[in-house]
Design a protein around this motif. Structure first.
Motif, PDB file in Angstrom:
ATOM      1  N   GLY A   1      -1.252  31.767 -32.976  1.00 27.81           N
ATOM      2  CA  GLY A   1      -0.939  32.717 -34.068  1.00 27.81           C
ATOM      3  C   GLY A   1      -1.214  34.316 -33.676  1.00 27.81           C
ATOM      4  O   GLY A   1      -0.269  34.988 -33.979  1.00 27.81           O
ATOM      5  N   ALA A   2      -2.253  34.481 -32.902  1.00 31.06           N
ATOM      6  CA  ALA A   2      -2.380  36.093 -32.407  1.00 31.06           C
ATOM      7  C   ALA A   2      -1.176  36.401 -31.546  1.00 31.06           C
ATOM      8  O   ALA A   2      -0.717  37.419 -31.437  1.00 31.06           O
ATOM      9  N   ALA A   3      -0.622  35.236 -30.720  1.00 31.66           N
ATOM     10  CA  ALA A   3       0.665  35.583 -29.998  1.00 31.66           C
ATOM     11  C   ALA A   3       1.587  36.003 -30.762  1.00 31.66           C
ATOM     12  O   ALA A   3       2.524  36.625 -30.512  1.00 31.66           O
ATOM     13  N   LEU A   4       1.983  35.141 -31.778  1.00 31.28           N
ATOM     14  CA  LEU A   4       3.021  35.320 -32.774  1.00 31.28           C
ATOM     15  C   LEU A   4       3.033  36.867 -33.391  1.00 31.28           C
ATOM     16  O   LEU A   4       3.715  37.447 -33.350  1.00 31.28           O
ATOM     17  N   VAL A   5       1.760  37.207 -33.532  1.00 32.59           N
ATOM     18  CA  VAL A   5       1.508  38.624 -34.242  1.00 32.59           C
ATOM     19  C   VAL A   5       1.987  39.717 -33.154  1.00 32.59           C
ATOM     20  O   VAL A   5       2.790  40.716 -33.396  1.00 32.59           O
ATOM     21  N   VAL A   6       1.556  39.517 -31.907  1.00 36.23           N
ATOM     22  CA  VAL A   6       2.048  40.506 -30.831  1.00 36.23           C
ATOM     23  C   VAL A   6       3.444  40.363 -30.373  1.00 36.23           C
ATOM     24  O   VAL A   6       4.109  41.362 -30.261  1.00 36.23           O
TER      25      VAL A   6
ATOM     26  N   GLY B   1      -8.988  35.191 -38.112  1.00 34.00           N
ATOM     27  CA  GLY B   1      -8.891  33.877 -38.412  1.00 34.00           C
ATOM     28  C   GLY B   1      -7.603  33.200 -37.789  1.00 34.00           C
ATOM     29  O   GLY B   1      -7.456  31.978 -38.172  1.00 34.00           O
ATOM     30  N   LEU B   2      -6.783  33.832 -37.262  1.00 35.38           N
ATOM     31  CA  LEU B   2      -5.692  33.160 -36.573  1.00 35.38           C
ATOM     32  C   LEU B   2      -5.921  32.679 -35.233  1.00 35.38           C
ATOM     33  O   LEU B   2      -6.803  33.104 -34.391  1.00 35.38           O
ATOM     34  N   GLY B   3      -5.430  31.525 -34.891  1.00 27.80           N
ATOM     35  CA  GLY B   3      -5.712  30.978 -33.458  1.00 27.80           C
ATOM     36  C   GLY B   3      -4.892  31.766 -32.378  1.00 27.80           C
ATOM     37  O   GLY B   3      -4.225  32.700 -32.549  1.00 27.80           O
ATOM     38  N   GLY B   4      -5.004  31.248 -31.153  1.00 28.54           N
ATOM     39  CA  GLY B   4      -4.287  31.892 -29.933  1.00 28.54           C
ATOM     40  C   GLY B   4      -2.854  31.930 -30.209  1.00 28.54           C
ATOM     41  O   GLY B   4      -2.408  33.201 -29.694  1.00 28.54           O
TER      42      GLY B   4
ATOM     43  N   VAL C   1      -2.222  48.042 -40.063  1.00 29.99           N
ATOM     44  CA  VAL C   1      -2.661  47.001 -39.584  1.00 29.99           C
ATOM     45  C   VAL C   1      -4.122  46.960 -39.793  1.00 29.99           C
ATOM     46  O   VAL C   1      -4.691  45.666 -39.779  1.00 29.99           O
ATOM     47  N   GLY C   2      -4.741  48.020 -39.511  1.00 31.78           N
ATOM     48  CA  GLY C   2      -6.283  48.197 -39.923  1.00 31.78           C
ATOM     49  C   GLY C   2      -6.721  47.537 -41.214  1.00 31.78           C
ATOM     50  O   GLY C   2      -7.814  47.098 -41.505  1.00 31.78           O
ATOM     51  N   LEU C   3      -5.852  48.044 -42.222  1.00 28.23           N
ATOM     52  CA  LEU C   3      -6.428  47.537 -43.705  1.00 28.23           C
ATOM     53  C   LEU C   3      -6.042  46.033 -43.979  1.00 28.23           C
ATOM     54  O   LEU C   3      -6.404  45.471 -45.015  1.00 28.23           O
ATOM     55  N   VAL C   4      -5.376  45.286 -43.120  1.00 29.92           N
ATOM     56  CA  VAL C   4      -5.268  44.053 -43.513  1.00 29.92           C
ATOM     57  C   VAL C   4      -6.225  43.120 -43.536  1.00 29.92           C
ATOM     58  O   VAL C   4      -7.140  43.525 -42.811  1.00 29.92           O
ATOM     59  N   GLN C   5      -6.455  42.291 -44.465  1.00 32.27           N
ATOM     60  CA  GLN C   5      -7.993  41.661 -44.662  1.00 32.27           C
ATOM     61  C   GLN C   5      -7.829  40.216 -43.972  1.00 32.27           C
ATOM     62  O   GLN C   5      -6.848  39.855 -43.411  1.00 32.27           O
ATOM     63  N   GLU C   6      -8.701  39.344 -44.231  1.00 33.11           N
ATOM     64  CA  GLU C   6      -8.787  38.043 -43.291  1.00 33.11           C
ATOM     65  C   GLU C   6      -7.623  37.276 -43.803  1.00 33.11           C
ATOM     66  O   GLU C   6      -7.370  37.184 -44.837  1.00 33.11           O
ATOM     67  N   GLN C   7      -7.105  36.489 -42.822  1.00 40.79           N
ATOM     68  CA  GLN C   7      -5.740  35.809 -42.938  1.00 40.79           C
ATOM     69  C   GLN C   7      -6.069  34.157 -42.831  1.00 40.79           C
ATOM     70  O   GLN C   7      -7.079  33.700 -42.560  1.00 40.79           O
ATOM     71  N   GLU C   8      -5.278  33.808 -43.793  1.00 37.97           N
ATOM     72  CA  GLU C   8      -4.950  32.220 -43.728  1.00 37.97           C
ATOM     73  C   GLU C   8      -3.703  31.840 -43.491  1.00 37.97           C
ATOM     74  O   GLU C   8      -2.608  32.651 -43.661  1.00 37.97           O
ATOM     75  N   GLY C   9      -3.530  30.491 -42.899  1.00 36.24           N
ATOM     76  CA  GLY C   9      -2.107  30.086 -42.478  1.00 36.24           C
ATOM     77  C   GLY C   9      -1.651  30.695 -41.157  1.00 36.24           C
ATOM     78  O   GLY C   9      -2.512  30.989 -40.241  1.00 36.24           O
ATOM     79  N   TRP C  10      -0.629  31.358 -41.374  1.00 32.44           N
ATOM     80  CA  TRP C  10       0.090  31.943 -40.030  1.00 32.44           C
ATOM     81  C   TRP C  10      -0.076  33.542 -40.189  1.00 32.44           C
ATOM     82  O   TRP C  10       0.773  34.209 -39.222  1.00 32.44           O
ATOM     83  N   GLY C  11      -0.593  33.926 -41.225  1.00 34.11           N
ATOM     84  CA  GLY C  11      -0.895  35.301 -40.963  1.00 34.11           C
ATOM     85  C   GLY C  11       0.400  36.250 -41.568  1.00 34.11           C
ATOM     86  O   GLY C  11       0.605  37.437 -40.763  1.00 34.11           O
ATOM     87  N   ALA C  12       0.768  36.239 -42.707  1.00 29.17           N
ATOM     88  CA  ALA C  12       2.103  36.901 -42.930  1.00 29.17           C
ATOM     89  C   ALA C  12       1.950  38.309 -43.311  1.00 29.17           C
ATOM     90  O   ALA C  12       2.536  39.325 -42.697  1.00 29.17           O
TER      91      ALA C  12
ATOM     92  N   TYR D   1      -2.058  47.444 -27.871  1.00 23.94           N
ATOM     93  CA  TYR D   1      -1.991  46.770 -26.553  1.00 23.94           C
ATOM     94  C   TYR D   1      -2.919  46.303 -26.162  1.00 23.94           C
ATOM     95  O   TYR D   1      -2.855  45.069 -25.424  1.00 23.94           O
ATOM     96  N   VAL D   2      -4.089  46.618 -26.345  1.00 27.18           N
ATOM     97  CA  VAL D   2      -5.393  45.886 -25.973  1.00 27.18           C
ATOM     98  C   VAL D   2      -5.978  45.159 -27.142  1.00 27.18           C
ATOM     99  O   VAL D   2      -6.509  44.001 -26.938  1.00 27.18           O
ATOM    100  N   HIS D   3      -5.746  45.405 -28.436  1.00 26.34           N
ATOM    101  CA  HIS D   3      -6.617  44.841 -29.378  1.00 26.34           C
ATOM    102  C   HIS D   3      -5.893  44.386 -30.655  1.00 26.34           C
ATOM    103  O   HIS D   3      -6.746  43.936 -31.571  1.00 26.34           O
ATOM    104  N   LEU D   4      -4.441  44.246 -30.580  1.00 29.07           N
ATOM    105  CA  LEU D   4      -3.965  43.834 -31.837  1.00 29.07           C
ATOM    106  C   LEU D   4      -4.224  42.146 -31.510  1.00 29.07           C
ATOM    107  O   LEU D   4      -4.517  41.498 -32.610  1.00 29.07           O
ATOM    108  N   ALA D   5      -4.064  41.575 -30.563  1.00 28.86           N
ATOM    109  CA  ALA D   5      -4.193  39.932 -30.129  1.00 28.86           C
ATOM    110  C   ALA D   5      -6.007  39.685 -30.675  1.00 28.86           C
ATOM    111  O   ALA D   5      -6.057  38.943 -31.633  1.00 28.86           O
ATOM    112  N   PRO D   6      -6.921  40.468 -30.150  1.00 28.20           N
ATOM    113  CA  PRO D   6      -8.303  40.051 -30.603  1.00 28.20           C
ATOM    114  C   PRO D   6      -8.457  40.408 -32.060  1.00 28.20           C
ATOM    115  O   PRO D   6      -9.340  39.784 -32.770  1.00 28.20           O
TER     116      PRO D   6
END
Length: 454
Positions: free
Chosen positions: A264-269, A259-262, A312-323, A248-253
């Motif tokens: 892109g972070a909203a898409l993840v949420v 490396g995802l933009g604003g 979620v914690g094990l995912v490494q640095e993302q490129e593109g849209w962060g699949a 709720y607090v730190h998924l977007a950060p």
């Protein structure tokens, strides 16, 4: 004569058993919006935390306290909302809570320091949320029996739907109006909690106490902790709360750090929200079939939620849209969504319908004990390690530990051999029945949790 007619009109209908429908679906719709404008909004608020950190030049840990205080106050003060509802009814309590929440957002728009956000969003808005969620959900549980978990799941779907909508909308508001304008508009939005409260028609059931509680401890429901099954449930819920609200607090950060933009972070949420919303109804439908005992489903979905946070914690640095991160967040959302209605669906089997309002408030308080620790600990680990990997791994372990505790609930593990059921107990009673071998609810109820012996 007119005064007498008015008094009779205001009296709640008296029923021997929950109607299992009718106006209950209106109450479910009201609870849907209440959930969306509380937890759904709180989940999306994480998008504003980096903006607060930059504007006030503070650390991630410092800004995390904004959401952490709001979450902790909402849940810690939920027994107060339940006690007030027991005394005055859920309708006026929820309506007042909506006004308080709106004021918290509006006043926070004029903040000149992070302390003002702690007081406005954290203390004031959190106090308003404490008055709306538990009374709305407790009232809904009283309207249903056979389809109770499905109705609760429908109401809790408001969390995921609101996150899906509010995450991109909040990012758009931040870009267009800045954080002050966004908070003003959110203040106007949360005012809709007040008409939702007006829809909570009171319902009188046989077995309800005829007089209000005489002592504060009874009004808050603290006497429920003396019963073994609820004590086990309380311990497990506290541990789960320490990790459940980290996304709720730190998924977007976390998405921004990878490396995802604003947007892109909203898409993840939003991806987590879609999984969350979809499985709440499925979980409620499955639980109402009675194929698997509720405590067993609770422990299983809790463990899957913890594993989702670890992923979620094990995912490494993302490129593109962060699949990869989107997939991990979706898996977490699906398991967390399946878990949520079961937490509240199991309560009538533990405390009975007569204690459901107090028990709902206590559950929120228990999760606040962990929720107050989780987000600041996550922010601290991020400041120390430079990313959120350790944060999600540690908080996922909290949820796994709580799920293990749930295995000690009656019916969570397969029995060696079933105990003989006693005569059908009243549905208003639960685990509190004096017979040690009694079912937790009526055998006619699909949510019956049979006691077993080995």
């Amino acid at each position: 004569m007119s005064a007498l007619l008015l008094q009779q009109a205001m009296m709640p209908p008296s029923m021997a058993r929950p109607p299992d429908g009718g106006w209950g679906w209106v109450v479910a719709g009201s609870a849907f919006v209440v959930n969306g404008l509380s937890y759904g909004l709180l989940r999306s608020l994480g998008l504003a935390l980096p903006v607060f950190a930059e504007y006030f030049d503070r650390s991630t840990q410092d800004t995390a306290w904004v959401s952490a205080i709001a979450l902790a106050v909402q849940q810690a003060a939920s027994p107060v909302g339940s006690a007030l509802s027991t005394r005055w009814g859920a309708r006026p309590v929820v309506m007042v809570g909506g006004i308080i929440t709106s004021l918290g957002f509006i006043l926070s728009a004029f903040a000149s320091s992070l302390l003002h956000l702690y007081l406005g969003l954290g203390l004031l808005a959190g106090s308003g949320w404490a008055l709306v969620f538990a009374p709305a959900l407790g009232t809904l549980s009283r309207y249903f029996s056979r389809r109770r978990v499905l109705a609760v799941g429908l109401a809790l779907t408001g969390n995921g739907v609101a996150s899906l909508v509010l995450a991109p909308v909040l990012q758009l508001l931040l870009d267009a109006f800045g954080w002050r304008g966004a908070l003003l508009l959110l203040g106007a939005t949360t005012l809709h909690l007040t008409p939702c409260g007006a829809l909570l028609r009171p319902l009188a059931l046989s077995g309800d106490p005829t007089t209000p509680p005489h002592s504060p401890l009874t009004a808050l429901g603290l006497n429920l902790f003396t019963h073994p099954a609820f004590a086990v449930f309380a311990l497990g819920t506290t541990l789960v709360g320490a990790g459940y609200f980290i996304p709720y607090v730190h998924l977007a950060p976390h998405a921004l750090d990878l490396g995802l933009g604003g947007y892109g972070a909203a898409l993840v949420v939003s991806g987590a929200a879609v999984g969350d919303a979809g499985t709440r109804l499925v979980s409620g439908w499955l639980a109402d079939r009675g194929w698997v005992p509720l405590p067993r489903l609770l422990a299983t979905t809790g463990a899957l939620t913890g594993l989702g946070l670890v992923a979620v914690g094990l995912v490494q640095e993302q490129e593109g849209w962060g699949a990869p991160l989107l997939a991990a967040a979706g898996a977490y959302g699906m398991s967390a969504g399946a878990f949520a209605p079961l937490v509240f669906g199991v309560l009538p089997g533990l405390v009975g319908l007569g204690g459901i309002l107090q028990a709902t408030g206590l559950v929120m308080m228990l999760m606040s004990l962990g929720g107050l620790l989780g987000p600041p600990l996550s922010g601290f680990l991020r400041d120390v390690t430079g990313d959120f990997k350790a944060s999600f791994l540690v908080c996922g372990s909290f949820i796994l530990s709580g799920s293990f505790i749930y295995l000690m609930l009656p019916g969570a593990l397969p029995p060696c051999h079933p105990a003989l059921p006693p005569p059908a107990p009243p549905p208003e009673q639960g685990e509190l029945l004096p017979s040690p071998q009694s079912a937790l609810v009526s055998p006619r109820d699909p949510h019956s949790i049979p006691n077993t012996t080995c």
